[in-house]
Design a protein around this motif. Sequence first.
Motif, PDB file in Angstrom:
ATOM      1  N   THR A 244       0.834  -1.209   0.000  1.00 10.52           N
ATOM      2  CA  THR A 244       0.000   0.000   0.000  1.00 10.52           C
ATOM      3  C   THR A 244       0.862   1.248   0.000  1.00 10.52           C
ATOM      4  O   THR A 244       0.571   2.218  -0.714  1.00 10.52           O
ATOM      5  CB  THR A 244      -0.921  -0.009   1.230  1.00 10.52           C
ATOM      6  N   ILE A 245       1.940   1.226   0.765  1.00  7.88           N
ATOM      7  CA  ILE A 245       2.847   2.376   0.810  1.00  7.88           C
ATOM      8  C   ILE A 245       3.487   2.600  -0.555  1.00  7.88           C
ATOM      9  O   ILE A 245       3.576   3.735  -1.035  1.00  7.88           O
ATOM     10  CB  ILE A 245       3.924   2.159   1.894  1.00  7.88           C
ATOM     11  N   LEU A 246       3.922   1.507  -1.199  1.00  8.11           N
ATOM     12  CA  LEU A 246       4.515   1.632  -2.533  1.00  8.11           C
ATOM     13  C   LEU A 246       3.522   2.187  -3.545  1.00  8.11           C
ATOM     14  O   LEU A 246       3.879   3.009  -4.384  1.00  8.11           O
ATOM     15  CB  LEU A 246       5.032   0.272  -3.007  1.00  8.11           C
ATOM     16  N   ALA A 247       2.284   1.743  -3.473  1.00  6.91           N
ATOM     17  CA  ALA A 247       1.272   2.230  -4.408  1.00  6.91           C
ATOM     18  C   ALA A 247       1.054   3.732  -4.239  1.00  6.91           C
ATOM     19  O   ALA A 247       0.935   4.472  -5.219  1.00  6.91           O
ATOM     20  CB  ALA A 247      -0.042   1.476  -4.209  1.00  6.91           C
ATOM     21  N   HIS A 248       1.023   4.209  -3.009  1.00 10.40           N
ATOM     22  CA  HIS A 248       0.857   5.645  -2.774  1.00 10.40           C
ATOM     23  C   HIS A 248       2.093   6.428  -3.205  1.00 10.40           C
ATOM     24  O   HIS A 248       1.974   7.537  -3.732  1.00 10.40           O
ATOM     25  CB  HIS A 248       0.534   5.920  -1.304  1.00 10.40           C
ATOM     26  N   MET A 249       3.271   5.847  -3.005  1.00 11.29           N
ATOM     27  CA  MET A 249       4.505   6.527  -3.432  1.00 11.29           C
ATOM     28  C   MET A 249       4.576   6.629  -4.953  1.00 11.29           C
ATOM     29  O   MET A 249       5.122   7.597  -5.479  1.00 11.29           O
ATOM     30  CB  MET A 249       5.733   5.784  -2.897  1.00 11.29           C
ATOM     31  N   LEU A 250       4.035   5.636  -5.659  1.00 11.71           N
ATOM     32  CA  LEU A 250       4.043   5.653  -7.115  1.00 11.71           C
ATOM     33  C   LEU A 250       2.937   6.538  -7.688  1.00 11.71           C
ATOM     34  O   LEU A 250       2.876   6.754  -8.890  1.00 11.71           O
ATOM     35  CB  LEU A 250       3.888   4.236  -7.667  1.00 11.71           C
ATOM     36  N   GLY A 251       2.058   7.020  -6.829  1.00 13.56           N
ATOM     37  CA  GLY A 251       0.982   7.894  -7.283  1.00 13.56           C
ATOM     38  C   GLY A 251      -0.220   7.148  -7.829  1.00 13.56           C
ATOM     39  O   GLY A 251      -1.041   7.728  -8.519  1.00 13.56           O
ATOM     40  N   VAL A 252      -0.326   5.875  -7.522  1.00 14.78           N
ATOM     41  CA  VAL A 252      -1.449   5.060  -7.997  1.00 14.78           C
ATOM     42  C   VAL A 252      -2.019   4.302  -6.798  1.00 14.78           C
ATOM     43  O   VAL A 252      -1.758   3.116  -6.618  1.00 14.78           O
ATOM     44  CB  VAL A 252      -0.996   4.070  -9.091  1.00 14.78           C
TER      45      VAL A 252
ATOM     46  N   ARG B 202      -2.848  -2.579  -6.786  1.00 19.93           N
ATOM     47  CA  ARG B 202      -2.499  -3.593  -5.786  1.00 19.93           C
ATOM     48  C   ARG B 202      -1.084  -4.088  -6.081  1.00 19.93           C
ATOM     49  O   ARG B 202      -0.890  -5.045  -6.822  1.00 19.93           O
ATOM     50  CB  ARG B 202      -3.497  -4.744  -5.847  1.00 19.93           C
ATOM     51  N   VAL B 203      -0.101  -3.419  -5.510  1.00 19.99           N
ATOM     52  CA  VAL B 203       1.301  -3.684  -5.820  1.00 19.99           C
ATOM     53  C   VAL B 203       1.724  -5.083  -5.378  1.00 19.99           C
ATOM     54  O   VAL B 203       2.450  -5.770  -6.088  1.00 19.99           O
ATOM     55  CB  VAL B 203       2.208  -2.610  -5.184  1.00 19.99           C
ATOM     56  N   THR B 204       1.257  -5.520  -4.234  1.00 16.33           N
ATOM     57  CA  THR B 204       1.662  -6.832  -3.728  1.00 16.33           C
ATOM     58  C   THR B 204       1.251  -7.936  -4.695  1.00 16.33           C
ATOM     59  O   THR B 204       2.062  -8.791  -5.051  1.00 16.33           O
ATOM     60  CB  THR B 204       1.028  -7.078  -2.347  1.00 16.33           C
ATOM     61  N   GLU B 205       0.005  -7.905  -5.137  1.00 18.23           N
ATOM     62  CA  GLU B 205      -0.473  -8.929  -6.066  1.00 18.23           C
ATOM     63  C   GLU B 205       0.244  -8.831  -7.404  1.00 18.23           C
ATOM     64  O   GLU B 205       0.548  -9.837  -8.043  1.00 18.23           O
ATOM     65  CB  GLU B 205      -1.980  -8.806  -6.276  1.00 18.23           C
ATOM     66  N   LEU B 206       0.537  -7.625  -7.825  1.00 19.29           N
ATOM     67  CA  LEU B 206       1.243  -7.414  -9.088  1.00 19.29           C
ATOM     68  C   LEU B 206       2.652  -8.009  -9.037  1.00 19.29           C
ATOM     69  O   LEU B 206       3.107  -8.634  -9.994  1.00 19.29           O
ATOM     70  CB  LEU B 206       1.306  -5.924  -9.396  1.00 19.29           C
ATOM     71  N   LEU B 207       3.338  -7.846  -7.918  1.00 19.38           N
ATOM     72  CA  LEU B 207       4.677  -8.431  -7.779  1.00 19.38           C
ATOM     73  C   LEU B 207       4.619  -9.950  -7.783  1.00 19.38           C
ATOM     74  O   LEU B 207       5.484 -10.611  -8.359  1.00 19.38           O
ATOM     75  CB  LEU B 207       5.342  -7.930  -6.486  1.00 19.38           C
ATOM     76  N   ILE B 208       3.596 -10.509  -7.168  1.00 17.21           N
ATOM     77  CA  ILE B 208       3.459 -11.966  -7.156  1.00 17.21           C
ATOM     78  C   ILE B 208       3.207 -12.490  -8.561  1.00 17.21           C
ATOM     79  O   ILE B 208       3.833 -13.461  -8.998  1.00 17.21           O
ATOM     80  CB  ILE B 208       2.336 -12.393  -6.188  1.00 17.21           C
ATOM     81  N   VAL B 209       2.316 -11.835  -9.296  1.00 11.82           N
ATOM     82  CA  VAL B 209       2.027 -12.261 -10.675  1.00 11.82           C
ATOM     83  C   VAL B 209       3.273 -12.121 -11.543  1.00 11.82           C
ATOM     84  O   VAL B 209       3.588 -13.002 -12.348  1.00 11.82           O
ATOM     85  CB  VAL B 209       0.837 -11.459 -11.252  1.00 11.82           C
ATOM     86  N   ALA B 210       4.003 -11.028 -11.385  1.00 11.73           N
ATOM     87  CA  ALA B 210       5.224 -10.822 -12.170  1.00 11.73           C
ATOM     88  C   ALA B 210       6.275 -11.882 -11.833  1.00 11.73           C
ATOM     89  O   ALA B 210       6.967 -12.390 -12.728  1.00 11.73           O
ATOM     90  CB  ALA B 210       5.784  -9.427 -11.935  1.00 11.73           C
ATOM     91  N   SER B 211       6.402 -12.234 -10.566  1.00 16.45           N
ATOM     92  CA  SER B 211       7.353 -13.282 -10.177  1.00 16.45           C
ATOM     93  C   SER B 211       6.968 -14.629 -10.771  1.00 16.45           C
ATOM     94  O   SER B 211       7.820 -15.363 -11.274  1.00 16.45           O
ATOM     95  CB  SER B 211       7.421 -13.402  -8.653  1.00 16.45           C
TER      96      SER B 211
END
Length: 101
Positions: A71-79, A83-92
């Motif tokens: 959640t912190i990363l998503a706010h830092m990226l301006g979006v 859902r950054v956590t799920e996106l990283l899992i899918v990318a991995s």
Amino acid sequence: MTDARERARSLAATAGWVALLVALGVVLLSVFLSPDSNGTVRALLAAFLGLAIVQPPAALLITLALPAFGTILAHMLGVPTLRVTELLIVASLFGCSVRAL
């Protein structure tokens, strides 16, 4: 007979990997094409995908280390809706699947 069975098993395994890659690719493509994502998100996702393909263990370690900060990363990226956590899992998973195929 054994060669035919082994070949069929190999083709079935390859078809399974390809089906998994297509499903994960659709999810990742939707993030790239989403009007809610910005250039920073796309660039970081592309870099992370490259890392996941070249070094799957390193990508999995990053994925394991960052879920609490999604959640912190998503706010830092301006979006904030991303859902950054799920996106990283899918990318991995995508990178590991490409490497395994």
